[in-house]
Design a protein around this motif. Structure first.
Motif, short mmCIF file in Angstrom:
data_model
loop_
_atom_site.label_atom_id
_atom_site.label_comp_id
_atom_site.label_asym_id
_atom_site.label_seq_id
_atom_site.Cartn_x
_atom_site.Cartn_y
_atom_site.Cartn_z
N PRO A 80 14.90 12.01 4.58
CA PRO A 80 13.70 12.49 3.95
C PRO A 80 12.61 12.71 5.45
O PRO A 80 13.01 12.11 6.48
N ASN A 81 11.69 13.64 5.14
CA ASN A 81 10.98 13.75 6.32
C ASN A 81 10.10 12.83 6.66
O ASN A 81 9.49 12.31 6.08
N ALA A 82 10.16 12.56 8.22
CA ALA A 82 9.43 11.45 8.65
C ALA A 82 8.01 11.10 8.55
O ALA A 82 7.54 10.50 8.53
N LYS A 83 7.52 12.59 8.47
CA LYS A 83 6.17 12.65 8.17
C LYS A 83 5.68 12.25 7.09
O LYS A 83 4.18 12.20 6.65
N VAL A 84 6.27 12.06 5.76
CA VAL A 84 5.87 11.67 4.56
C VAL A 84 5.21 10.28 4.42
O VAL A 84 5.81 9.34 4.97
N LEU A 85 4.01 10.33 3.97
CA LEU A 85 3.29 8.85 3.53
C LEU A 85 3.06 9.03 2.15
O LEU A 85 2.12 10.09 1.98
N VAL A 86 3.46 8.26 1.35
CA VAL A 86 3.02 8.05 0.10
C VAL A 86 2.44 6.68 -0.48
O VAL A 86 2.87 5.98 0.24
N PRO A 87 1.79 6.74 -1.43
CA PRO A 87 1.38 5.29 -1.85
C PRO A 87 2.40 4.77 -2.82
O PRO A 87 3.32 5.14 -3.09
N ARG A 88 2.51 3.23 -2.72
CA ARG A 88 3.33 2.52 -3.52
C ARG A 88 3.34 3.23 -4.98
O ARG A 88 2.53 3.30 -5.35
N GLU A 146 0.65 -1.18 -0.14
CA GLU A 146 -0.05 0.07 -0.11
C GLU A 146 0.91 1.26 -0.05
O GLU A 146 0.40 2.26 -0.49
N LYS A 147 2.00 1.27 0.67
CA LYS A 147 2.72 2.42 0.89
C LYS A 147 4.42 2.28 0.22
O LYS A 147 5.02 1.23 0.26
N HIS A 148 4.79 3.28 -0.12
CA HIS A 148 6.29 3.54 -0.37
C HIS A 148 7.01 3.84 0.66
O HIS A 148 6.83 4.71 1.29
N GLY A 149 8.02 2.93 1.12
CA GLY A 149 8.78 3.23 2.30
C GLY A 149 9.83 4.44 2.14
O GLY A 149 10.39 4.57 1.06
#
Length: 120
Positions: free
Chosen positions: A62-70, A31-34
């Motif tokens: 990178p900013n630890a708050k970043v959450l992006v889809p795979r 679901e997410k890109h690490g």
């Protein structure tokens, strides 16, 4: 009486969770890109740039708050254009096509870099 105990237990659990988190363990899932893989793409790019023999750079976190889809395609990286107004040099890691999701079709993540000290 129960609420303060519940709050304290939740808070201590959150602190333990955050203490064990690191970019090294933030790997991609379906679901997410690490952030680990995003940082590694920035490192590959900077290794190529450093091989050109001009300025030498280190990749930061990178900013630890970043959450992006795979990402559905291989990541790309480039220098972040100065026109974007970033105050310090960075590498932009780009996903041109994310796996189908309801949030975003593509994305980019800025990864800061710093110049290595010149050796005399």
């Amino acid at each position: 009486m129960f609420r303060p105990i519940l709050f304290a237990a939740t808070l201590s659990g959150c602190v333990a969770c955050l203490a064990s988190w690191s970019i090294e363990t933030d790997r991609s899932t379906p679901e997410k890109h690490g952030l680990f893989e995003i940082r590694e793409e920035a490192r590959r790019f900077i290794t190529q740039e450093n091989a050109k023999g001009r300025d030498q750079w280190d990749v930061l976190e990178p900013n630890a708050k970043v959450l992006v889809p795979r990402c559905a395609v291989p990541l790309q990286a480039q220098w972040t254009p100065k026109s974007l107004g970033r105050s310090r040099p960075s590498v932009t890691v780009i996903c041109a096509d994310a796996v189908p999701n309801t949030v975003m079709k593509d994305w980019d993540v800025f990864v800061p870099v710093r110049q290595k000290p010149r050796r005399s």
